[in-house]
Design a protein around this motif. Structure first.
Motif, mmCIF file in Angstrom:
data_model
loop_
_atom_site.group_PDB
_atom_site.id
_atom_site.type_symbol
_atom_site.label_atom_id
_atom_site.label_comp_id
_atom_site.label_asym_id
_atom_site.label_seq_id
_atom_site.Cartn_x
_atom_site.Cartn_y
_atom_site.Cartn_z
ATOM 1 N N MET A 56 0.797 -1.225 0.000
ATOM 2 C CA MET A 56 0.000 0.000 0.000
ATOM 3 C C MET A 56 0.831 1.279 0.000
ATOM 4 O O MET A 56 0.340 2.341 -0.405
ATOM 5 N N ALA A 57 2.081 1.221 0.479
ATOM 6 C CA ALA A 57 2.912 2.435 0.526
ATOM 7 C C ALA A 57 3.407 2.791 -0.879
ATOM 8 O O ALA A 57 3.474 1.938 -1.761
ATOM 9 N N ARG A 58 3.746 4.071 -1.067
ATOM 10 C CA ARG A 58 4.342 4.514 -2.337
ATOM 11 C C ARG A 58 5.616 3.730 -2.600
ATOM 12 O O ARG A 58 6.379 3.428 -1.657
ATOM 13 N N PRO A 59 5.892 3.394 -3.852
ATOM 14 C CA PRO A 59 7.140 2.660 -4.146
ATOM 15 C C PRO A 59 8.378 3.415 -3.662
ATOM 16 O O PRO A 59 9.364 2.795 -3.264
ATOM 17 N N ASP A 60 8.340 4.771 -3.651
ATOM 18 C CA ASP A 60 9.529 5.547 -3.267
ATOM 19 C C ASP A 60 9.497 5.969 -1.798
ATOM 20 O O ASP A 60 10.296 6.807 -1.388
ATOM 21 N N HIS B 160 -1.167 15.092 11.703
ATOM 22 C CA HIS B 160 0.275 14.994 11.533
ATOM 23 C C HIS B 160 0.699 14.019 10.437
ATOM 24 O O HIS B 160 1.860 13.988 10.047
ATOM 25 N N VAL B 161 -0.240 13.182 9.970
ATOM 26 C CA VAL B 161 0.091 12.240 8.894
ATOM 27 C C VAL B 161 0.140 13.026 7.588
ATOM 28 O O VAL B 161 -0.751 13.816 7.287
ATOM 29 N N ARG B 162 1.213 12.810 6.792
ATOM 30 C CA ARG B 162 1.420 13.615 5.588
ATOM 31 C C ARG B 162 0.669 13.059 4.382
ATOM 32 O O ARG B 162 0.445 11.852 4.282
ATOM 33 N N ALA B 163 0.333 13.931 3.454
ATOM 34 C CA ALA B 163 -0.233 13.499 2.173
ATOM 35 C C ALA B 163 0.728 12.495 1.537
ATOM 36 O O ALA B 163 1.936 12.673 1.598
ATOM 37 N N GLY B 164 0.188 11.403 0.985
ATOM 38 C CA GLY B 164 1.030 10.400 0.322
ATOM 39 C C GLY B 164 1.545 9.331 1.254
ATOM 40 O O GLY B 164 2.231 8.402 0.820
ATOM 41 N N ALA B 165 1.196 9.420 2.544
ATOM 42 C CA ALA B 165 1.734 8.447 3.506
ATOM 43 C C ALA B 165 0.830 7.212 3.624
ATOM 44 O O ALA B 165 -0.340 7.236 3.227
ATOM 45 N N ALA C 15 -8.406 9.136 4.761
ATOM 46 C CA ALA C 15 -7.828 8.078 3.927
ATOM 47 C C ALA C 15 -8.569 7.899 2.601
ATOM 48 O O ALA C 15 -9.798 7.885 2.566
ATOM 49 N N ALA C 16 -7.807 7.765 1.505
ATOM 50 C CA ALA C 16 -8.385 7.484 0.191
ATOM 51 C C ALA C 16 -8.633 5.992 0.038
ATOM 52 O O ALA C 16 -9.456 5.573 -0.785
ATOM 53 N N ILE D 70 -3.681 9.307 1.202
ATOM 54 C CA ILE D 70 -3.301 8.620 2.436
ATOM 55 C C ILE D 70 -3.984 7.255 2.421
ATOM 56 O O ILE D 70 -5.159 7.144 2.062
ATOM 57 N N THR D 71 -3.244 6.220 2.772
ATOM 58 C CA THR D 71 -3.826 4.882 2.834
ATOM 59 C C THR D 71 -3.638 4.333 4.248
ATOM 60 O O THR D 71 -2.673 4.651 4.937
ATOM 61 N N VAL D 72 -4.610 3.485 4.672
ATOM 62 C CA VAL D 72 -4.589 2.932 6.024
ATOM 63 C C VAL D 72 -4.912 1.443 5.966
ATOM 64 O O VAL D 72 -5.824 1.032 5.237
#
Lengths: 313, 313
Positions: free
Chosen positions: B125-129, B211-216, B239-240, B288-290
């Protein structure tokens, strides 16, 4: 250190009927007074293999051990030369959570505690002069219920009623070898005995309420799931005293529950069987008494702990 | 024949991370497609000893074995020099009901399958980078979640947030020994990492949604009972994409359930995490994904079966 595993041979050597009867009697009394913990069991089904698995746990408050029991029934096993039932009991410390031992009993301890509970209830509730005993069913519990009751009181005659004449005859022969006077009987005759114990997986009642005689006692131990049914609601309507081993469990999946839902008795009409084991009961002449036993998980804990005390003192 | 008992040393020798990751991945996918059986667990409490016992069972449909797992936690044990947790896994044939083996794993297999599920979900689920990883908590799962995720992808920096500075420092030192760059962090800084994993027994949220950042991406694995709570409802609102390992279980006693009851999301907003492991997910920039993971009993069956195939081929 891995926990020790004891096999059936070791368990048989370490166990005496007195030990089981004492543990079961004490635990039914403790359960009647709310001094046990028995969570709802866990259940899995394997439709393709015609199998199921029940996991039951139990604890007698303030005793050192509790148990978790795994019991499987795979009903096509006999065609492959395997026994239908398997299982084991894990004995766990209620003080540290450490698994103290595994009793690889293959269901033997459950069979014994069920037989002991039935015998204790029947002996406590039947008339002191009751002479004839009828058993419905020809399986392991039919044999054990009679054998264990015979440890507690003399029995003149044993009437056996089963669906298979071959099995009925074989069981009578076994009883006769033990010195009991046993013979096959039709359902109507068996229902008219002084003491009646039903041990079947029936889904419709195995006897008619009207055939039970005044002054008789009936113990049902086969009905342990909602779709099973051995004792007719009408019998509960005729009963002067109804005992259950666990009120809620008998309401949920015992014959007592069927009778309540049929309107033949009320859901407050039962007495915990443990209270009847504490002191002799008052039994009016001609009263019919009924015990509905569905099996209490705390019995496993008490019996397994008693056996383990012998195996690993 | 009594079932063989394998101890932790034998289990450690027979097990590889690849084996656990494959079993967990396959089972989360099977569970997402309804190809598992996971009955409600059985639970006992021992208030006087500050202890509890959970019994969980699970089966992946059409596989040869199912498992019954006993896990105890007695929280005063350390004062007596004993470990808090004990437990074992019984592996049972789903074809004959025979108990094939007892894995005296002392909770090790549960720890590994929990770590593998967290690592797989976070990686998928996390960004590849994504470069920085924050972990909340300093216990066994804090260590394992980081170690297992590091098997799946490179991690630049590990931020550790714990209540005890001593334990936080010790865990950072362990991670540095493994070649990871770890340092203690305050909650606000940790919550702003690219990947966040929470592994605490907290009863109030450990980070602030803002505090959670966009893209996290955030994975919560600590909340496994209704009174526990790690992730704030507001995070689910932002969360998206929300993944759960078991919809009903996360609704009943995960952070997802808290968020639904708080009105921050709806009870149809989640996706089974297994579906996200099947194929790469589309991830909008800045989303943001959870993942809310509560632990699925079928994972125990899959991992124990894989280990037993090595131990007793």
């Amino acid at each position: 250190m891995t926990p020790p595993v004891f096999d059936t041979a070791a368990i048989v050597r370490a166990t005496t009927p007195e030990m089981v009867l004492t543990a079961v009697r004490d635990t039914l009394i403790a359960h009647a007074h709310g001094r046990t913990t028995v969570p709802p069991p866990l259940h899995l089904q394997f439709p393709d293999a015609d199998g199921d698995c029940h996991v039951k746990a139990g604890w007698v408050t303030d005793t050192p051990d509790f148990t978790v029991k795994i019991a499987t029934g795979f009903y096509r096993n006999p065609t492959a030369g395997l026994p239908t039932n398997h299982g084991l009991v894990c004995v766990v410390s209620a003080r540290t959570g450490q698994i103290r031992a595994i009793l690889d009993d293959q269901g033997l301890l459950t069979a014994w505690r069920t037989a002991a509970a039935g015998a204790l209830a029947t002996h406590a509730m039947a008339r002191p002069d009751a002479a004839t005993l009828a058993v419905f069913g020809t399986g392991e519990q039919a044999r054990l219920q009679v054998e264990w009751l015979a440890r507690l009181r003399p029995i003149d005659t044993v009437l056996v009623h089963g669906r298979s004449l071959d099995k009925t005859g074989a069981l009578c022969k076994e009883f006769n070898t033990l010195g009991l006077h046993a013979r096959p009987a039709l359902a109507d005759e068996a229902a008219a005995a002084d003491m009646v114990i039903t041990t079947t997986p029936a889904t419709v009642p195995v006897l008619q309420a009207g055939h039970v005689r005044a002054g008789a006692h009936v113990t049902g131990i086969g009905t342990d799931m909602p779709h099973k049914s051995e004792l007719p609601p009408g019998l509960f309507a005729r009963a002067a005293l109804i005992a259950t081993d666990d009120h809620q469990q008998c309401l949920d999946h015992g014959d007592f529950g069927h009778a309540v839902r049929a309107g033949s008795t009320t859901d407050t009409s039962d007495t915990p069987v443990g209270l009847l084991l504490e002191r002799p009961i008052e039994r009016p002449d001609g009263a019919i008494t009924v015990a509905d036993l569905t099996g209490v998980g705390a019995l496993d804990a008490a019996v397994a702990s008693a056996v383990l005390r012998e195996l690993a003192p």
